[in-house]
Design a protein around this motif. Structure first.
Motif, short mmCIF file in Angstrom:
data_model
loop_
_atom_site.label_atom_id
_atom_site.label_comp_id
_atom_site.label_asym_id
_atom_site.label_seq_id
_atom_site.Cartn_x
_atom_site.Cartn_y
_atom_site.Cartn_z
N GLU A 65 2.06 9.53 5.18
CA GLU A 65 2.90 8.46 5.72
C GLU A 65 2.60 7.17 4.97
OE1 GLU A 65 2.90 8.00 9.96
OE2 GLU A 65 2.90 10.18 10.26
N GLY A 66 3.65 6.45 4.62
CA GLY A 66 3.51 5.20 3.90
C GLY A 66 3.58 5.34 2.39
N ASP A 67 3.57 6.57 1.89
CA ASP A 67 3.70 6.78 0.44
C ASP A 67 5.13 6.49 0.00
OD1 ASP A 67 1.07 7.55 0.35
OD2 ASP A 67 1.46 9.65 -0.16
N TRP A 68 5.29 6.13 -1.26
CA TRP A 68 6.58 5.82 -1.87
C TRP A 68 7.05 7.02 -2.68
CZ3 TRP A 68 8.64 1.18 -0.57
CH2 TRP A 68 7.77 0.23 -0.04
N VAL A 69 8.35 7.29 -2.65
CA VAL A 69 8.92 8.39 -3.43
C VAL A 69 10.16 7.89 -4.15
CG1 VAL A 69 9.89 10.72 -3.41
CG2 VAL A 69 8.10 10.10 -1.77
N ALA A 70 10.13 7.94 -5.47
CA ALA A 70 11.30 7.63 -6.29
C ALA A 70 11.89 8.95 -6.76
CB ALA A 70 10.89 6.78 -7.50
N SER A 71 13.19 9.08 -6.64
CA SER A 71 13.81 10.35 -7.02
C SER A 71 15.11 10.11 -7.77
CB SER A 71 14.07 11.22 -5.79
OG SER A 71 14.96 10.56 -4.92
N ALA A 72 15.45 11.09 -8.59
CA ALA A 72 16.72 11.08 -9.31
C ALA A 72 17.56 12.24 -8.79
CB ALA A 72 16.48 11.24 -10.81
N ARG A 73 18.87 12.05 -8.77
CA ARG A 73 19.74 13.13 -8.31
C ARG A 73 19.68 14.31 -9.26
NH1 ARG A 73 23.41 15.40 -5.55
NH2 ARG A 73 25.37 16.16 -6.38
N ASN A 74 19.74 14.04 -10.55
CA ASN A 74 19.69 15.11 -11.55
C ASN A 74 18.23 15.42 -11.87
OD1 ASN A 74 22.46 15.81 -12.25
ND2 ASN A 74 22.60 13.65 -12.78
N VAL A 75 17.77 16.51 -11.31
CA VAL A 75 16.37 16.90 -11.50
C VAL A 75 16.34 18.37 -11.92
CG1 VAL A 75 16.04 17.47 -9.06
CG2 VAL A 75 14.08 16.88 -10.45
N SER A 76 15.47 18.69 -12.84
CA SER A 76 15.42 20.06 -13.35
C SER A 76 14.54 20.96 -12.50
CB SER A 76 14.92 20.06 -14.80
OG SER A 76 13.63 19.49 -14.86
N PRO B 29 0.82 -1.22 0.00
CA PRO B 29 0.00 0.00 0.00
C PRO B 29 0.85 1.26 0.00
CG PRO B 29 0.04 -0.99 2.18
CD PRO B 29 0.76 -1.94 1.26
N GLY B 30 0.22 2.37 -0.37
CA GLY B 30 0.88 3.68 -0.39
C GLY B 30 0.89 4.24 -1.80
N ALA B 31 0.63 5.54 -1.89
CA ALA B 31 0.67 6.21 -3.19
C ALA B 31 2.10 6.22 -3.71
CB ALA B 31 0.14 7.64 -3.06
N ARG B 32 2.23 6.31 -5.01
CA ARG B 32 3.55 6.29 -5.66
C ARG B 32 3.82 7.66 -6.27
NH1 ARG B 32 3.88 0.40 -8.54
NH2 ARG B 32 3.07 -0.79 -6.78
N TRP B 33 4.93 8.28 -5.84
CA TRP B 33 5.32 9.61 -6.29
C TRP B 33 6.71 9.57 -6.90
CZ3 TRP B 33 1.70 13.40 -5.74
CH2 TRP B 33 0.66 13.18 -4.82
N HIS B 34 7.01 10.55 -7.74
CA HIS B 34 8.38 10.66 -8.23
C HIS B 34 8.81 12.12 -8.29
CE1 HIS B 34 7.72 12.32 -12.27
NE2 HIS B 34 6.66 11.54 -12.34
N VAL B 35 10.10 12.31 -8.09
CA VAL B 35 10.76 13.60 -8.28
C VAL B 35 11.81 13.32 -9.35
CG1 VAL B 35 12.16 15.40 -7.24
CG2 VAL B 35 10.38 14.28 -5.90
N GLY B 36 11.56 13.78 -10.54
CA GLY B 36 12.46 13.50 -11.64
C GLY B 36 12.07 14.27 -12.86
N HIS B 37 12.66 13.92 -13.97
CA HIS B 37 12.38 14.63 -15.20
C HIS B 37 12.62 13.70 -16.39
CE1 HIS B 37 16.75 15.27 -14.62
NE2 HIS B 37 16.77 15.04 -15.90
N PHE C 24 3.34 5.99 -11.24
CA PHE C 24 3.80 7.05 -10.35
C PHE C 24 3.26 8.39 -10.83
CE2 PHE C 24 6.55 3.75 -9.11
CZ PHE C 24 7.13 4.09 -7.91
N GLN C 25 3.03 9.29 -9.88
CA GLN C 25 2.61 10.65 -10.22
C GLN C 25 3.69 11.62 -9.75
OE1 GLN C 25 -1.03 11.61 -8.14
NE2 GLN C 25 -0.58 10.05 -6.63
N PRO C 26 3.83 12.75 -10.45
CA PRO C 26 4.90 13.69 -10.09
C PRO C 26 4.58 14.49 -8.84
CG PRO C 26 3.60 14.59 -11.88
CD PRO C 26 3.08 13.19 -11.64
N VAL C 27 5.63 14.78 -8.06
CA VAL C 27 5.50 15.74 -6.98
C VAL C 27 5.55 17.10 -7.66
CG1 VAL C 27 6.56 16.71 -4.91
CG2 VAL C 27 6.59 14.23 -5.29
N LEU C 28 4.49 17.88 -7.52
CA LEU C 28 4.38 19.14 -8.24
C LEU C 28 5.27 20.23 -7.65
CD1 LEU C 28 0.52 19.34 -8.72
CD2 LEU C 28 2.23 18.67 -10.41
#
Length: 159
Positions: free
Chosen positions: A73-84, A38-46, A58-62
């Motif tokens: 709490e419990g949501d997932w966050v995928a992120s990339a180091r190089n983000v615009s 369980p948990g929503a899926r978010w991403h910080v990337g480009h 996954f949906q973007p963090v705006l």
């Protein structure tokens, strides 16, 4: 001159393919890691990272100027180091994440595309003015985390 331009074009296409394949592999690996938990899926990337994670649900963090994503709490966050989107990281300070894993991709090809660490970006982009850079720095680094707490914001003071 044409031969040099052709060689550079082929090298750039190879460097871009390496980056795209890394993002595709990372998205698949992230989706497999989460599975049906369980948990929503978010991403910080480009760019490619964003595309491949969107295919995995996954949906973007705006960025704040476009609204505010509310993670729980419990949501997932995928992120990339190089983000615009630099302003997203300021908004992410509201959340405490537990790191699940981090994956860094390197390449023997000394060329990086859209890589802030190597100063390769787009015109008027924070990373640099050229879309590529000669560098042996990692292609990128991606991470998977889980929101463990949300910092409450102090209410605004009346004037």
């Amino acid at each position: 001159c044409v031969a040099v331009q052709l060689a550079l074009s082929l090298l750039l296409a190879s460097a871009d393919a390496i980056q795209a394949n890394f993002y595709r592999s990372a998205a698949l690996r992230i989706a497999a890691e989460i599975g049906d938990q369980p948990g929503a899926r978010w991403h910080v990337g480009h760019w490619g990272f964003q595309h491949y994670l969107a295919l995995q649900g996954f949906q973007p963090v705006l960025p704040p100027q476009y609204g505010r994503s509310e993670l729980r709490e419990g949501d997932w966050v995928a992120s990339a180091r190089n983000v615009s989107q630099l302003d997203v990281s300021r908004d992410m300070n509201r959340y405490r994440l537990r790191e699940i894993w981090t994956w860094t991709r390197t390449s023997a090809l000394p060329l990086r595309t859209t890589n802030a660490d190597a100063s390769g970006g787009f015109y008027s982009h924070h990373a640099g003015y050229a879309p590529f850079a000669w560098s042996m720095l990692p292609v990128d680094q991606v991470a998977l985390g889980r929101v463990v707490s949300v910092r409450s914001e102090a209410p605004a003071r009346p004037r």
